[in-house]
Write an enzyme that holds these catalytic residues in place. Sequence first.
Site, PDB file in Angstrom:
ATOM      1  CB  CYS A  99      -0.894   0.057   1.240  1.00  0.00           C
ATOM      2  SG  CYS A  99      -1.311  -1.494   1.997  1.00  0.00           S
ATOM      3  CG  ASP A 127      -6.058  -1.982   8.846  1.00  0.00           C
ATOM      4  OD1 ASP A 127      -5.164  -1.389   9.466  1.00  0.00           O
ATOM      5  OD2 ASP A 127      -7.243  -1.622   8.862  1.00  0.00           O
ATOM      6  CB  CYS A 136      -2.501   1.304   4.435  1.00  0.00           C
ATOM      7  SG  CYS A 136      -3.260  -0.220   5.047  1.00  0.00           S
ATOM      8  CG  ASP A 137      -7.567  -0.248   5.440  1.00  0.00           C
ATOM      9  OD1 ASP A 137      -7.256  -0.187   4.238  1.00  0.00           O
ATOM     10  OD2 ASP A 137      -8.084  -1.248   5.943  1.00  0.00           O
ATOM     11  CE  LYS A 138      -8.624   1.376  10.529  1.00  0.00           C
ATOM     12  NZ  LYS A 138      -8.332   0.349   9.522  1.00  0.00           N
ATOM     13  CD  GLU A 149     -10.223  -3.273   9.809  1.00  0.00           C
ATOM     14  OE1 GLU A 149      -9.652  -4.117   9.087  1.00  0.00           O
ATOM     15  OE2 GLU A 149     -10.363  -2.083   9.480  1.00  0.00           O
ATOM     16  CB  CYS A 156      -6.886  -4.182  -0.219  1.00  0.00           C
ATOM     17  SG  CYS A 156      -5.744  -4.789   1.044  1.00  0.00           S
ATOM     18  CB  SER A 181     -11.607  -6.035   6.996  1.00  0.00           C
ATOM     19  OG  SER A 181     -11.155  -5.779   5.688  1.00  0.00           O
TER      20      SER A 181
END
Length: 587
Positions: free
Chosen positions: A56, A88, A129-131, A463, A211, A489
């Site tokens: 990521c 994650d 990435c996510d956060k 998650e 992702c 997730s």
Amino acid sequence: MAKAPTDKTHLPSRHVTEGPARAPHRSYFYAMGLGEAEIHQPWVGVATCWNEAAPCNIALNRQAQAVKLGVKQGGGTPREFTTITVTDGIAMGHEGMRSSLASREAIADTVELTMRGHCYDALVGLAGCDKSLPGMMMAMVRLNTPSVFIYGGSILPGKAPAGADVPEQYRDRDLTVQDMFEAVGNHQAGNLSDAALDILERVACPSAGACGGQFTANTMACVSEAIGLALPNSSGAPAPYESRDQYSTASGEAVMHLIEKNIRARDVVTRKSLENAARVVACTGGSTNAGLHLPAIAHEAGIDFNLQDVCDIFRETPYFVDLKPGGQYVAKDLYEAGGVPVVMKELRKAGLIHEDCITATGKTIGETLDETKGEADGKVIYPVETPITKTGGVVGLMGNLAPEGAIVKVAGMEAQHQIFTGPARCFESEEDAFEAVKARKYEEGEVIVIRNEGPAGGPGMREMLATTAALSGQGMGKKVALITDGRFSGATRGFCVGHVGPEAAHGGPIALLKDGDIITLNAIEGTISVDLSDEEMDARRAAWSGPKTTIYASGALWKYAQLVGSAQLGACTHPGATSESHVYMDL
């Protein structure tokens, strides 16, 4: 003709570059090879979440160089710095996941501190990435600087090699990391060999990038455009595409225009733009984590916009973009179909977009959509008049089991599977639940309850992808339900309810459940209840022994647990803009 010197009277960088008293500071800048003209230009922080933890983030460093080129072309002085990321996919399914949500706050805090300490005038933030996406956007709004966000881009989809000895379900289709988590469940169930698992893990993630489905990273990337902090269509191109550099350069140039026009992050992030963002999450079947991150971004601007406000929008928004995990396509396909601007054009046709919101381009959303030539392709993006379903892909639940609300992703779920009643099977942690699922120590028709995983109680609001993916891999995704005060997730599918509040650590009803209690979940009506009287709940509360003690009695996670607020308000760790007594840009 040479550009006139910048008047820094109202820019933060004047505190480190202007006047005789700043000669020592300027000597540091000369030491780094800057010239006199560069020192006296506006200074732009170029913040990245680059690291070598996961694909990521691995391309962010290269993209930052293109951003810096754009800043220079616009007459600014870029200063690159990095912050942390907890990815994650790597942290999932073990103790490391507790660090994930806390990293969002650390990202926002460290970007804020760097900007404040060095008096930068504007911010271009890159995240993968996510956060890291909401963390970077939170910092922008908190500082209220002229700001442009840019996503690092999604990963390319994987493919099983031709002739590979893998089950039919993995052949001739796009693969994502979601398939790998579910493959673990298939392997545990004896339906996937060691050799096939080995083949799949080597091909599922073939490039740099986040992702590929409409999981949390791509959901929040879409949010960055819809909310106005990112340039139109900048979130779509996959990370390996060289065109990402063009978006990066354009973002650097754009931030210089924002400085000139004094358009700041809170001019962009308003109640209306937050509603636009929530619409895009709903119609794309985005991650439930948006129900956490949108209130957190609102908190930084002093806007009252909580989980229920988000869910109200989700409920009345049609779902018409067919993306994984509920649908068929990945981020690359959305980009090729026209991306977020085309999605927002469809929403506008239904009167579901606030067109007067200003964006990082300096134009309004309406003006941007007027310039968008693409139309719904009917495959990835359905026409809004003929959606996949008439209500959003994510809905909120409320009831005696979640007085502060809960959230569930229903994208791709048939209506008959959106109502579930069954006896509770309670677990005190994700590990306990995962071991039970792995050993098939649960029954069809049960509601699996995972508690003590909330923001404070976890700590960290983990998650549950490893557990939910194992259930799906065992073929039980539609035969059981799962509720938790933790999170899911964006890759989770099945009847999985998260963000149940109040959390167990705060004495919420989820803490009082016992095995066999009858729970009813109704995503159509938006309810979550347990068949217990108020008197029985009061008696159990009186007998409750208090929250489970965690092993985190010091360090960052202990500190996070002491500060973190309710999930319905974004799980934030400070009072927010309503309590501030100054704005950074005006100091």
